[in-house]
Scaffold this active site. Sequence first.
Site, PDB file in Angstrom:
ATOM      1  N   HIS A   1     -26.197   1.347 -13.297  1.00 13.65           N
ATOM      2  CA  HIS A   1     -25.439   2.506 -13.571  1.00 13.65           C
ATOM      3  C   HIS A   1     -24.383   2.733 -12.196  1.00 13.65           C
ATOM      4  O   HIS A   1     -23.763   4.192 -12.805  1.00 13.65           O
ATOM      5  CB  HIS A   1     -26.311   3.975 -13.978  1.00 13.65           C
ATOM      6  CG  HIS A   1     -27.447   3.192 -15.000  1.00 13.65           C
ATOM      7  ND1 HIS A   1     -28.246   2.352 -14.401  1.00 13.65           N
ATOM      8  CD2 HIS A   1     -27.526   3.419 -16.253  1.00 13.65           C
ATOM      9  CE1 HIS A   1     -29.020   1.759 -15.366  1.00 13.65           C
ATOM     10  NE2 HIS A   1     -28.451   2.716 -16.295  1.00 13.65           N
TER      11      HIS A   1
ATOM     12  N   GLU B   1     -21.393  -4.183 -25.888  1.00 16.84           N
ATOM     13  CA  GLU B   1     -20.431  -4.000 -25.458  1.00 16.84           C
ATOM     14  C   GLU B   1     -19.650  -5.000 -26.588  1.00 16.84           C
ATOM     15  O   GLU B   1     -18.826  -4.475 -26.220  1.00 16.84           O
ATOM     16  CB  GLU B   1     -20.406  -4.038 -24.484  1.00 16.84           C
ATOM     17  CG  GLU B   1     -21.669  -2.170 -23.533  1.00 16.84           C
ATOM     18  CD  GLU B   1     -23.098  -2.035 -24.086  1.00 16.84           C
ATOM     19  OE1 GLU B   1     -23.382  -1.624 -23.768  1.00 16.84           O
ATOM     20  OE2 GLU B   1     -23.497  -4.260 -24.110  1.00 16.84           O
TER      21      GLU B   1
END
Length: 353
Positions: free
Chosen positions: A145, A76
């Site tokens: 998540h 990321e």
Amino acid sequence: MSETAQKDAKTADNDVERRLNMIEAINDALDIMLDRDPDVIVMGEDVGYFGGVFRCTAGLQEKFGKTRVFDTPISECGIIGVAVGMGAYGLRPVPEIQFADYIYPGLDQLISEAARLRYRSAAEYIAPLTVRSPFGGGIFGGQTHSQSPESIFTHVSGLKTVIPSTPYDAKGLLISAIEDNDPVIFFEPKRIYNGPFSGYYDKPVEPWKKHEQSKVPEGYYSIPLGKARTVREGGEMTILAYGTMVHVVESVAREKGVDAEILDLRTLVPLDIEAIEASVRKTGRCMIVHEATRTSGFGAELSALVQERCFYHLEAPIARVTGFDTPYPHSLEWAYFPGPVRIGEAIDKLLSE
């Protein structure tokens, strides 16, 4: 299409309307911008051949090629760092972070580089990147998540934060975000990717394809950032919400028969404070609902702004209904969400004061 939607859409290529869910609307926006602007680049984990974990980029690599839509390593920090460099070079990258929970390794690139580049370079360079990411709960994704980290980004000067609640808004706001010369965090509520749900677990409000808010014009249109949407008008109280919670509070207000005015903020930064102030001054009561944890959540900032601007018009203390100050509970996520019971109790209390 609602009257508000008709007013804030700048342009539309034609009047053909289709019924799309949010995934399809996002895919449509990306398709249009890739076609209109050769500088637009879509990148991220699994966005290419696979079409994204939620299929938001399905078919785009096949149509535009591997240099315009491509997969990245699982990094990321690298994804966002490369996007910052692309933006400074003159491209308009649209990186996808697969889940909002995974955005934290890229925070330094967003905060120290993307958000400050225009200022540090005296406007010689800009960072016109749009970071897309699914956020929030609703799929039993657990602690890694399901988080809602929007308040982190609203705290950073130089970043814009956008959260749509309908397919129509998702398409128009995403197009505006991509065209914007500043870095935009574009959070997509995955609980309503396939349609709006009430607060009762996963019970749909009604079949999504028949839902009025699924009407999405074909072709190009944009919705200005910083403009709230009036979901419904009312006189008893104002409810401020965004993302999934817009549908939950609308369902609760309808079932309780409350004459509540509901504002969908749509963009947290820039914030449509004028619309908020006008509504609260009219109703005299204000409730704020969001999924994120309560402490230092964006609702705290909204509460302070409303108090500062509307103090003498308030007839009761400002109410907040939020997620709890706990780690995200996997098996109990539907108890964690602000739902009909907690929202209903807060409405009753607010109206009684």
